[in-house]
Motif scaffolding. Structure first.
Motif, short mmCIF file in Angstrom:
data_model
loop_
_atom_site.label_atom_id
_atom_site.label_comp_id
_atom_site.label_asym_id
_atom_site.label_seq_id
_atom_site.Cartn_x
_atom_site.Cartn_y
_atom_site.Cartn_z
N ASP A 173 0.88 -1.14 0.07
CA ASP A 173 -0.03 -0.10 -0.12
C ASP A 173 0.90 1.20 0.08
O ASP A 173 0.90 2.04 0.81
N CYS A 174 1.63 1.52 -1.09
CA CYS A 174 2.63 2.45 -1.16
C CYS A 174 1.75 3.73 -1.51
O CYS A 174 2.27 4.98 -1.01
N LEU A 175 0.89 3.66 -2.30
CA LEU A 175 -0.05 4.64 -2.95
C LEU A 175 -1.02 4.96 -1.76
O LEU A 175 -2.00 4.25 -1.29
N SER A 176 -0.98 6.17 -1.31
CA SER A 176 -1.94 6.80 -0.14
C SER A 176 -3.59 6.63 -0.56
O SER A 176 -4.25 6.29 0.14
N ALA A 179 -6.49 3.18 -2.77
CA ALA A 179 -6.33 1.75 -2.62
C ALA A 179 -7.50 1.02 -2.40
O ALA A 179 -8.51 1.38 -2.99
N SER A 207 2.88 6.03 1.02
CA SER A 207 3.00 5.73 2.61
C SER A 207 3.68 4.56 2.74
O SER A 207 4.27 3.68 1.74
N HIS A 215 0.95 2.40 9.79
CA HIS A 215 1.37 2.72 8.31
C HIS A 215 0.83 4.18 8.07
O HIS A 215 -0.33 4.49 8.53
N LEU B 178 -10.53 9.07 2.89
CA LEU B 178 -9.77 7.72 3.15
C LEU B 178 -8.35 7.95 2.28
O LEU B 178 -8.39 8.43 1.28
N PHE B 179 -7.37 7.45 2.76
CA PHE B 179 -6.31 6.89 2.34
C PHE B 179 -6.56 5.52 2.18
O PHE B 179 -7.59 4.79 2.16
N ASN B 180 -5.11 4.76 1.98
CA ASN B 180 -5.36 3.47 1.75
C ASN B 180 -5.64 2.49 3.10
O ASN B 180 -5.66 3.04 4.04
N ALA B 181 -6.04 1.27 2.71
CA ALA B 181 -6.40 0.48 3.67
C ALA B 181 -5.72 0.36 4.88
O ALA B 181 -6.11 -0.26 5.93
N SER B 182 -4.24 0.53 4.64
CA SER B 182 -3.27 -0.01 5.65
C SER B 182 -3.24 1.49 6.57
O SER B 182 -2.70 0.96 7.65
N LEU B 183 -3.40 2.34 6.23
CA LEU B 183 -3.41 3.64 7.08
C LEU B 183 -4.18 3.58 8.28
O LEU B 183 -5.50 3.31 8.34
N THR B 184 -3.65 3.68 9.30
CA THR B 184 -4.41 3.72 10.77
C THR B 184 -4.63 4.89 11.18
O THR B 184 -5.20 5.12 12.22
N THR B 185 -4.08 5.96 10.61
CA THR B 185 -4.13 7.33 11.33
C THR B 185 -4.16 8.28 10.20
O THR B 185 -3.62 7.85 9.06
#
Lengths: 270, 264
Positions: A173-176, A179, A207, A215, B178-185
């Protein structure tokens, strides 16, 4: 509105012909980076090119070596600390005779006319200090070190430093933006066009994993944008970058991972 | 350059303690029809129907606000065509407080009873980058409860809005921070928090499209406490103080976001 920092760096785009050999391929890149670019890159050792050092001491280096076979060129990326992507190097197939080089003081994107590419960019860390973290580079390319596409080339993914910049990792998930699409709004989780049809664009936020398995967004790649993947690769789009200036960006051929990954990467050409 | 979303008139007021929603209605009336400069004053005609000042493109909305009982306020939002976008209510229980955010394009009423928030909201959308006259689906609204006083599912989430879509007025998740699904903050690796404008999407045939963004509102990280105030850069040259409202994160699209409204 001032031009955002990530769009204020130098840039140049040029299509060049070469004779498909490794030597000529690198020669053409050398000519562009160390000869035509302003500020110019340097070549601290043979076939290893160093981006201009900015006011905060930031740079990255790209080293071109032989690839998995005679038709491929491998690229290693180095952090300013010297940390190499060795093991996560990327390659492209250069057995065609034309490539587009889009580069500047903080970014590099080469795309052969077979759609294969190598890219790297520093990240603009604003609103943080540009020296706040040294995990400030994103890197990718079409092929792995065995000469095959393995999904790291997709727009969603990339090779980035790990949480302590002690090693490079392949990041899913490099692209913020853009996704996994939440179920609530289908595949258009992030708006791609207005109700009247105008296309939207976003900075290429990168990211990566941080301490504690969280992340976080690290920064924005210089002179690159995320645009709607329904825009054909090779198209040139114009984006207002301040109150009076339009920037022109070319949509790259970088692969889109799946229907929910509706992001294409566009790189500045004018 | 200051974005249009932060160039509009805005007001903030509160009622520290009340046992009758009439106190809040009085505050709303003052804030809409008395306090602003004449050009930005809402009109009240007939009684209890407040109409926002039409802008240069003729855009406005109206809100009927009435005291249903000492503990219940009705809040009925209509667009410029008279279409009801939301007919709902919010309640208080016992002694409560109220906070009102208003302006030429927006009206938010937040009741707090103990630790429980109930919010009624109505806003016009800033249609940038399109011209403000690009489309007429610019009114969005929500209330914690429906007209019968029953809590509406998801009406307490930042990303859910009633809006007239291609298929009529619907209550959908529209705000996407939203940013990507991995982002938690929404905190960056280097420490700063990202504060984003609040987009609202319209459901068209075949998918969603960006209709505009809320006026005088910013998405903030969900680590920010309700009712805390943040000093936020809104443009190259403009900063403002915004207060986190009592709406919870989205169910799917705004999973790390709360929402803050301009107070100064």
């Amino acid at each position: 509105m001032a031009v955002p920092a990530f769009l204020s760096s130098s840039f140049r785009a040029v299509r060049v012909e070469y004779d498909t050999t490794q030597a000529d391929f690198i020669d053409k890149i050398r000519d562009e980076l160390t000869g035509a670019q302003n500020p110019a890159w340097t070549e601290p050792s043979a076939d290893r090119f160093k981006s201009p050092v900015d006011g905060d001491g930031r740079f990255f280096e790209l080293e071109f070596v032989n690839g998995a076979n005679s038709t491929k060129t491998r690229c290693n990326c180095y952090l300013s600390t010297g940390l190499s992507t060795a093991g996560f190097s990327r390659e492209l197939r250069r057995d065609v005779s034309s490539m587009l080089i889009q580069a500047g003081q903080y970014h590099f994107y080469v795309e052969c006319n077979n759609a294969e590419f190598i890219m790297a960019a520093l990240l603009d860390l604003l609103p943080n200090s540009q020296t706040a973290i040294n995990r400030n580079v994103v890197f990718s390319g079409s092929l792995d070190t065995t000469g095959f596409a393995d999904t790291v080339e997709n727009t969603r993914r990339g090779v980035v430093p790990d949480a302590t910049a002690a090693a490079w990792i392949e990041e899913i998930d490099c692209l913020s933006f853009f996704a996994s699409a939440p179920s609530g709004v289908g595949n258009d989780a992030v708006p791609r066009q207005t109700l009247t049809g105008q296309r939207l664009w976003y900075p290429y936020y990168v990211s990566g994993p941080e301490a504690g398995s969280t992340h976080k967004v690290r920064g924005r790649a210089y002179q690159m944008l995320v645009v709607d993947s329904r825009i054909s690769a090779g198209s040139r789009i114009q984006v207002p970058i301040d109150d009076t200036t339009l920037g022109t960006f070319r949509v790259t051929t970088r692969p889109i991972e799946a229907i929910s990954q509706r992001a294409a990467i566009a790189v500045r050409v004018a | 350059m200051t974005l249009p979303a932060f160039s509009s008139d805005f007001r903030f007021g509160s009622v520290a303690s009340m046992t009758d929603v009439q106190d809040a209605i009085d505050q709303i009336r003052t804030q809409l029809t008395v306090t602003p400069p004449a050009a930005f004053q809402w009109t009240e005609s007939p009684a209890n129907r407040f109409t926002s000042p039409a802008d240069a493109d003729g855009r406005f909305l109206s809100v009927n606000i009435t005291r249903s009982s000492a503990t219940r306020m009705t809040f009925t939002v209509r667009d410029q065509n008279g279409t009801v976008i939301r007919d709902g209510t919010i309640d208080i229980s016992g002694t409560a407080s109220a906070k009102i955010w208003s302006g030429q394009y927006h009206l938010w009423a937040q009741f707090k009873s103990g630790a429980t928030f109930e919010i009624a909201r109505a806003s016009i959308l800033d249609e940038t980058p399109d011209p403000q006259s690009a489309h007429d689906k610019y009114v969005v609204a929500n209330t914690h409860r429906d007209s019968a006083g029953t809590i509406t599912a998801n009406s307490d989430r930042v990303s859910f809005w009633f809006m007239e879509d291609n298929s009529g007025v619907q209550h959908l998740e529209r705000g996407v921070f939203l940013f990507n699904a991995s982002l938690t903050t929404q905190q960056m690796a280097a420490g700063s928090f990202q504060n984003n404008v609040v987009p609202v999407q319209y459901e068209d045939v075949g998918g969603f499209a960006y209709a505009g963004q809320l006026y005088q509102a910013v998405a903030v990280d969900d680590s920010k406490a309700f009712e805390s105030q943040e000093f936020i850069a809104l443009s190259d040259t403009l900063s403002g103080t915004l207060e986190v409202v009592g709406l919870i994160v989205g169910s799917a699209t705004a999973t790390h976001s709360r929402l803050a409204l301009r107070v100064s």
